[in-house]
Design a protein around this motif. Structure first.
Motif, PDB file in Angstrom:
ATOM      1  N   LEU A  47       0.839  -1.194   0.000  1.00 14.18           N
ATOM      2  CA  LEU A  47       0.000   0.000   0.000  1.00 14.18           C
ATOM      3  C   LEU A  47       0.873   1.243   0.000  1.00 14.18           C
ATOM      4  CD1 LEU A  47      -2.660  -1.121   2.631  1.00 14.18           C
ATOM      5  CD2 LEU A  47      -2.849  -1.187   0.144  1.00 14.18           C
ATOM      6  N   GLY A  48       0.382   2.290  -0.571  1.00 12.48           N
ATOM      7  CA  GLY A  48       1.120   3.555  -0.595  1.00 12.48           C
ATOM      8  C   GLY A  48       1.716   3.803  -1.965  1.00 12.48           C
ATOM      9  N   ILE A  49       1.691   5.027  -2.376  1.00 13.29           N
ATOM     10  CA  ILE A  49       2.120   5.405  -3.715  1.00 13.29           C
ATOM     11  C   ILE A  49       3.575   5.031  -3.995  1.00 13.29           C
ATOM     12  CG2 ILE A  49       2.770   7.797  -3.104  1.00 13.29           C
ATOM     13  CD1 ILE A  49       0.901   6.824  -6.296  1.00 13.29           C
ATOM     14  N   LYS A  50       4.431   5.117  -3.006  1.00 12.63           N
ATOM     15  CA  LYS A  50       5.850   4.836  -3.215  1.00 12.63           C
ATOM     16  C   LYS A  50       6.198   3.361  -3.060  1.00 12.63           C
ATOM     17  CE  LYS A  50       7.410   9.451  -2.007  1.00 12.63           C
ATOM     18  NZ  LYS A  50       8.299  10.245  -1.170  1.00 12.63           N
ATOM     19  N   LEU A  51       5.222   2.542  -2.672  1.00 12.53           N
ATOM     20  CA  LEU A  51       5.458   1.105  -2.471  1.00 12.53           C
ATOM     21  C   LEU A  51       4.639   0.229  -3.417  1.00 12.53           C
ATOM     22  CD1 LEU A  51       5.354   1.039   1.442  1.00 12.53           C
ATOM     23  CD2 LEU A  51       7.384   1.029  -0.013  1.00 12.53           C
ATOM     24  N   SER A  52       3.720   0.819  -4.155  1.00 12.02           N
ATOM     25  CA  SER A  52       2.758   0.028  -4.928  1.00 12.02           C
ATOM     26  C   SER A  52       3.366  -0.711  -6.114  1.00 12.02           C
ATOM     27  CB  SER A  52       1.614   0.922  -5.402  1.00 12.02           C
ATOM     28  OG  SER A  52       2.095   1.916  -6.283  1.00 12.02           O
ATOM     29  N   HIS A  53       4.652  -0.541  -6.360  1.00 16.20           N
ATOM     30  CA  HIS A  53       5.326  -1.289  -7.433  1.00 16.20           C
ATOM     31  C   HIS A  53       5.774  -2.676  -6.955  1.00 16.20           C
ATOM     32  CE1 HIS A  53       8.571   0.508  -5.134  1.00 16.20           C
ATOM     33  NE2 HIS A  53       9.440  -0.307  -5.727  1.00 16.20           N
ATOM     34  N   LYS A  54       5.509  -2.980  -5.673  1.00 19.38           N
ATOM     35  CA  LYS A  54       5.938  -4.249  -5.083  1.00 19.38           C
ATOM     36  C   LYS A  54       4.736  -5.028  -4.546  1.00 19.38           C
ATOM     37  CE  LYS A  54       8.665  -2.286  -1.981  1.00 19.38           C
ATOM     38  NZ  LYS A  54       9.690  -2.131  -0.929  1.00 19.38           N
ATOM     39  N   ALA A  55       4.903  -6.360  -4.510  1.00 18.49           N
ATOM     40  CA  ALA A  55       3.890  -7.220  -3.879  1.00 18.49           C
ATOM     41  C   ALA A  55       4.602  -8.385  -3.211  1.00 18.49           C
ATOM     42  CB  ALA A  55       2.894  -7.735  -4.908  1.00 18.49           C
TER      43      ALA A  55
END
Length: 163
Positions: free
Chosen positions: A75-83
């Motif tokens: 969650l979060g704009i700076k973390l949303s490239h990860k899962a």
């Protein structure tokens, strides 16, 4: 090759998800942070929340769920490239038939359009899983010592990542 179907589970598959999740906890307790005895008494809305907060892939053989994998986006704009990939499980009688390969390939293909990184955590003594993840290009970037504790026994976990 075994005839299987892999699909993303929705609310229509809520009972299937609960069934395979509880089976995984019962048959491979060392792989999970939770336990069968804790989750078997959880209300259905607990499992609904899991389905709505993650992308959960189900593996079916002859209309019966036999495996799963969970992909949870940060969650979060700076973390949303990860899962985070978790709860990868295939029923024991279907293991060593290439199903986990096909499941992981499906998860990675799905992720290519949505993510830049897939992270996972795996017990350092789970060599079959580690070998599988490495085969698909996951690399170890850290170790968490004594990550899990079961009674007086500790298990270290490897932190792995695929770009």
């Amino acid at each position: 090759m075994l005839n299987i179907e892999i699909k993303i589970l929705g609310m229509n598959e809520l009972n299937d998800f609960r069934t395979i999740r509880l089976s995984a906890l019962a048959k491979a307790p060392e792989m999970f942070g939770s336990t069968y005895s804790i989750e078997v008494v959880k209300p259905l809305n607990f499992f609904e929340n899991c389905l709505s907060s993650s992308t959960i892939f189900g593996v079916y053989h002859k209309d019966k769920i036999i495996g799963l994998a969970t992909l949870t986006r940060e969650l979060g704009i700076k973390l949303s490239h990860k899962a985070h990939l978790s709860s990868v499980f295939i029923e024991p009688e279907f293991q060593r038939r290439g199903i986990a390969n096909r499941l992981l390939m499906t998860v990675i293909e799905h992720s290519k359009d949505h993510l830049e990184q897939i992270l996972l955590i795996v017990a350092d003594d789970n060599q079959p899983a580690i070998k599988l993840y490495k085969k698909f290009g996951f690399q170890t970037y850290g170790v968490e010592s004594k990550a899990l504790k079961n009674n007086a026994e500790y298990t270290d976990e490897l932190l792995m990542k695929l770009f």
